[in-house]
Design an enzyme around this catalytic site. Structure first.
Site, PDB file in Angstrom:
ATOM      1  N   LYS A   1      38.020  79.031  -8.868  1.00  0.00           N
ATOM      2  CA  LYS A   1      39.024  79.487  -9.835  1.00  0.00           C
ATOM      3  C   LYS A   1      40.274  78.585  -9.798  1.00  0.00           C
ATOM      4  O   LYS A   1      40.388  77.711  -8.948  1.00  0.00           O
ATOM      5  CB  LYS A   1      39.378  80.941  -9.551  1.00  0.00           C
ATOM      6  CG  LYS A   1      38.189  81.901  -9.731  1.00  0.00           C
ATOM      7  CD  LYS A   1      37.675  81.877 -11.138  1.00  0.00           C
ATOM      8  CE  LYS A   1      36.602  82.895 -11.496  1.00  0.00           C
ATOM      9  NZ  LYS A   1      35.593  83.258 -10.554  1.00  0.00           N
TER      10      LYS A   1
HETATM   11  C1  LIG Z   1      35.185  86.417 -15.817  1.00  0.00           C
HETATM   12  C2  LIG Z   1      35.145  86.912 -14.404  1.00  0.00           C
HETATM   13  N1  LIG Z   1      35.588  88.145 -14.136  1.00  0.00           N
HETATM   14  C3  LIG Z   1      35.597  88.632 -12.885  1.00  0.00           C
HETATM   15  C4  LIG Z   1      35.152  87.890 -11.819  1.00  0.00           C
HETATM   16  C5  LIG Z   1      35.134  88.511 -10.459  1.00  0.00           C
HETATM   17  O1  LIG Z   1      35.954  87.856  -9.566  1.00  0.00           O
HETATM   18  P1  LIG Z   1      35.638  87.862  -8.003  1.00  0.00           P
HETATM   19  O2  LIG Z   1      34.482  86.937  -7.773  1.00  0.00           O
HETATM   20  O3  LIG Z   1      36.901  87.357  -7.381  1.00  0.00           O
HETATM   21  O4  LIG Z   1      35.317  89.257  -7.606  1.00  0.00           O
HETATM   22  C6  LIG Z   1      34.697  86.595 -12.045  1.00  0.00           C
HETATM   23  C7  LIG Z   1      34.242  85.787 -10.898  1.00  0.00           C
HETATM   24  O5  LIG Z   1      33.411  84.976 -10.915  1.00  0.00           O
HETATM   25  C8  LIG Z   1      34.675  86.085 -13.356  1.00  0.00           C
HETATM   26  O6  LIG Z   1      34.243  84.854 -13.642  1.00  0.00           O
END
Ligand SMILES: Cc1ncc(COP(=O)(O)O)c(C=O)c1O
Length: 376
Positions: free
Chosen positions: A185
């Site tokens: 990210k």
């Molecule tokens: C669009 C989107 N929303 C939510 C998430 C969830 O984030 P996390 O992996 O930090 O739980 C991701 C992670 O890949 C994502 O790409």
């Protein structure tokens, strides 16, 4: 090909200052629930222009407590996009509510406001748009619909820290916005996430939900048994993030604008390299927006995505597909979504390919990617 020659689609950029920041916390008194949490929250709030921030253990936890704080529960529907990571819809299921998928805009690949309108029912409680690849959604139109129908808007900004909509940073524009700090990210804390809001009531609920529903703030107690007392006021979770992670986040945030500038340069190089190809579609940028360029998504028009994907992987280029429409996963298929079809999302899914894009991708590595894509 050795492992070190492999070019992934995304990866973290960690330097010595990041490492030192983490070491400093390890030498300090607090590994968790210490001062780095609020410091990180305040810095991200300042950066995005949001009034409040609640840092949590990951982006999925951020989405979950945002939905709970919004009061989403059994009987409610939440409209979201199928072209996203499963977490954007799973968080609705965690609350016992129903994710409803609205088709995408074929140009931006983001949720299409006109499709949202078609999905609104008396049970709709919220809209959960996702800024895919860091390209902001059509927020004005989404807010207009939300206002007309008294809906809450929770932006999934997992890809969009630093992205801008009409001159404003993503994070302060809706009821709530969530971020993820997973290593691919815009900035990373290893695992981590955050919910942004301008609403004090939501902020207080989010704080409770992050940590078992417990408050230690005397002025908020319903009763007080003595100086040892703390109070559970609702059913929350342990979604806390550590000071170790927040120290890394603080250090990373200082470099976010440099990371974004590099991502934008790399994206511009790709745009230029593929501009005259009639067999490829390059990402469209909506007027008035600045993408965070979390992903660079190409559309391959000749129905050869699988073959090209395999060949690029063989050459050590870590292409990827973002995303499989959520409702096509077997879990969704067998839990009420067997007949759902968002045509534009499915057409996009058949043709899309994410190319490597991250701040430390070198010019030479990008040249290699471009050459290989063109050759194939
Ligand atoms: C669009 C989107 N929303 C939510 C998430 C969830 O984030 P996390 O992996 O930090 O739980 C991701 C992670 O890949 C994502 O790409």
């Amino acid at each position: 090909m050795s492992e070190k020659d492999y070019i992934p689609y995304g990866k973290q950029s960690i330097d010595e200052t990041d490492i030192q920041a983490v070491l400093d916390v390890l030498h300090s008194d607090y590994l968790t629930t210490g001062p780095k949490i609020e410091e990180f929250e305040q810095l991200v709030a300042d950066y995005t222009g949001a009034r409040y921030a609640v840092a949590v253990s990951n982006g999925t936890a951020a989405l979950h407590i945002a939905c709970l704080a919004a009061g989403i529960g059994p009987g409610d529907e939440v409209i979201t996009t199928p072209i996203t990571f499963a977490a954007s819809a799973n968080c609705v299921l965690y609350c016992g509510a129903v994710p409803v998928f609205a088709d995408i805009d074929a140009r931006t690949y983001n949720i299409d406001p006109q499709e949202i309108r078609k999905k609104i029912t008396s049970r709709t409680k919220a809209i959960l748009p996702v800024h895919l690849a860091g390209q902001p959604c059509d927020l004005d139109e989404i807010h207009r619909i939300a206002k007309e129908h008294h809906l809450i808007v929770i932006e999934d900004g997992a890809h969009a820290l630093g992205a801008e909509y009409k001159g404003k940073k993503i994070g302060s524009l809706s009821d709530m916005t969530t971020f993820s700090f997973h290593p691919v990210k815009p900035i990373t804390t290893g695992e981590g996430g955050m919910v942004m809001t301008n609403d004090e009531t939501l902020y207080r609920k989010l704080l409770l939900l992050r940590s078992h529903g417990i408050t230690r703030k005397e002025e908020q107690f319903f009763q007080n048994d003595g100086p040892w007392y703390y109070e559970q006021q609702l059913l929350g979770y342990n979604y806390r993030i550590t000071d170790i992670q927040c120290a890394l986040g603080i250090s990373q945030l200082k470099k976010l604008d440099v990371f974004l500038a590099r991502r934008r340069t790399l994206a511009a190089n790709y745009q230029q390299a593929f501009a005259d190809r009639t067999d490829l579609v390059t990402p469209y940028q909506m007027e008035g927006t600045q993408s965070g360029w979390h992903l660079y998504i190409l559309k391959l028009l000749q129905n050869d995505r699988k073959e090209i994907f395999i060949k690029l992987r063989e050459k050590g280029i870590g292409v990827n597909v973002h995303y499989i429409p959520v409702y096509l996963h077997p879990y969704y298929r067998t839990h009420g979504y067997a007949n759902v079809c968002c045509e534009k999302a499915e057409t996009l899914y058949k043709t899309m390919l994410s190319l490597p894009l991250y701040p430390s991708l070198s010019d030479e590595q990008q040249e290699k990617v471009i050459e290989c894509v063109k050759d194939l």
